[in-house]
Design an enzyme around this catalytic site. Structure first.
Site, short mmCIF file in Angstrom:
data_model
loop_
_atom_site.label_atom_id
_atom_site.label_comp_id
_atom_site.label_asym_id
_atom_site.label_seq_id
_atom_site.Cartn_x
_atom_site.Cartn_y
_atom_site.Cartn_z
N GLU A 135 -6.22 5.35 7.67
CA GLU A 135 -6.12 6.76 7.23
C GLU A 135 -7.29 7.52 6.61
O GLU A 135 -7.64 8.47 6.86
CB GLU A 135 -4.68 6.85 6.56
N GLY A 177 2.76 2.34 10.51
CA GLY A 177 3.41 3.58 10.54
C GLY A 177 4.27 4.02 11.56
O GLY A 177 4.76 4.83 11.81
N HIS A 231 -9.45 1.93 4.36
CA HIS A 231 -8.05 1.91 5.58
C HIS A 231 -8.06 3.03 6.70
O HIS A 231 -8.92 3.95 6.55
CB HIS A 231 -6.85 2.35 4.62
N ASN A 269 0.78 -1.27 -0.10
CA ASN A 269 -0.05 -0.10 0.05
C ASN A 269 0.81 1.30 0.15
O ASN A 269 1.54 1.51 0.96
CB ASN A 269 -0.77 0.03 1.30
N TRP A 270 0.93 1.62 -1.19
CA TRP A 270 2.20 2.96 -1.22
C TRP A 270 1.65 4.16 -0.77
O TRP A 270 2.50 5.16 -0.65
CB TRP A 270 2.46 3.07 -2.77
N LYS A 271 0.46 4.46 -0.61
CA LYS A 271 -0.25 5.67 -0.08
C LYS A 271 0.20 6.91 -0.74
O LYS A 271 0.21 6.38 -1.93
CB LYS A 271 0.32 5.77 1.54
N GLY A 327 2.81 -1.12 4.30
CA GLY A 327 2.97 0.34 3.84
C GLY A 327 4.35 0.58 3.51
O GLY A 327 4.96 0.31 2.36
N GLY A 328 4.84 1.15 4.53
CA GLY A 328 6.56 1.61 4.35
C GLY A 328 7.44 0.55 3.69
O GLY A 328 8.10 1.12 3.02
N SER A 346 3.28 -2.15 10.19
CA SER A 346 4.59 -2.24 10.45
C SER A 346 5.20 -3.58 9.97
O SER A 346 6.09 -4.10 10.75
CB SER A 346 5.06 -1.70 11.68
N GLU A 378 -5.44 -4.49 10.51
CA GLU A 378 -4.58 -3.60 10.70
C GLU A 378 -4.80 -2.57 11.91
O GLU A 378 -5.66 -1.66 12.22
CB GLU A 378 -4.56 -2.36 9.54
P1 PGA Z 1 2.84 0.31 7.30
O1 PGA Z 1 1.42 0.47 6.92
O2 PGA Z 1 3.46 -1.03 7.06
O3 PGA Z 1 3.76 1.56 7.14
O4 PGA Z 1 2.61 0.20 8.99
C1 PGA Z 1 0.60 -0.37 6.56
C2 PGA Z 1 -0.84 -0.06 6.15
O5 PGA Z 1 -1.35 0.96 6.56
O6 PGA Z 1 -1.33 -0.70 5.28
#
Ligand code: PGA
Length: 251
Positions: free
Chosen positions: A97, A173, A95, A9-11, A234-235, A213, A167
């Protein structure tokens, strides 16, 4: 048997040119790692470059959001039909966010999930508790509620186009990963909620990812858990070597 799905998930990261370069670098690294589905969910602006670069590889392309109407006066939004036409196969829905910063609710998550699945996309539906909710002891109740709300109106047959990502909001993050047991437990609550609605046998077929994470260092342990059928990353999905290591762990 459930399919393992490793999804990035590149955001709000990467330009179209960076997308092309990233996928060209990643494709040979994950070639032949076919024991899981490999998905990159990218910003809408990057979709054409991603679809083009992923042609002929084992990488599938996803989007990060979808609107629930087919067309109309919804400035800034993108429909499921548009995503399908662009070559997208997966889409992240709900998500945390989006729930936190963009007013997404369980109702809109449900509408977006329905729109995605009805258009033939696979929806990666995100659920998860905040730290406060966990500390108050609401994790199970909340995960079951969010899961059932998101899937309202989804038929048994359509569940094959559903992936649920557990999640925990406190792990996204932050560098704080849920322990493998916490991930397994959360994913287990999601599966139990699906079982309560669709039956145990059906629930056993649904892919439930863990996200928060997940990285090259902890993926193997998380993925070894019976209820963890993949990851939403994500990251660590922004670096080809880290993402490849996670795909490798899943294989
Ligand atoms: P993260 O993000 O791996 O950077 O914690 C995961 C996500 O939000 O899908």
């Amino acid at each position: 048997m459930r399919r393992t799905v490793i999804a990035g998930n590149w955001k709000m990261n990467m330009t179209p040119a960076e997308t092309k370069a990233f996928i060209e670098e990643l494709a040979p690294m994950v070639k032949g790692m076919d024991k899981c589905d490999i998905v990159l969910c990218v910003p809408a602006i990057d979709v054409p470059a991603a679809v083009e670069a992923a042609k002929g590889t084992n990488i599938k392309i996803g989007a990060e959001n979808v609107h629930f109407k087919e067309s109309g006066a919804y400035t800034g939004e993108i429909s499921a039909k548009m995503l399908v036409a662009a070559g997208v196969e997966y889409v992240v829905v709900g998500h945390s966010e989006r729930r936190q910063y963009f007013g997404e609710t369980d109702q809109t998550v449900n509408l977006r999930t329905l729109a995605a699945v009805n258009a033939g996309l696979t929806a990666i539906v995100c659920v998860g508790e905040t730290l406060e909710q966990r500390e108050l002891g609401y994790t199970e109740t909340l995960l079951k509620y969010q899961t059932k709300m998101a899937l309202t109106g989804i038929s048994k047959e359509q569940l094959k186009n559903i992936v649920v990502a557990y999640e925990p909001v406190w792990a996204i993050g932050t560098g704080v990963t849920a322990t493998a047991d916490q991930a397994d437990e959360g994913n287990g609550y999601v599966r139990a909620a699906i079982a309560e609605v669709y039956g145990k046998d059906v629930a056993e077929t649904v892919t439930v990812q863990y996200g928060g994470s997940m990285n090259d260092g902890n993926a193997a342990e998380l993925l070894s858990k019976v209820n963890v059928d993949g990851g939403l990353i994500g990251g660590a999905s922004l670096k080809t070597d880290k993402f490849t290591a996670i795909v490798k762990a899943a294989n």
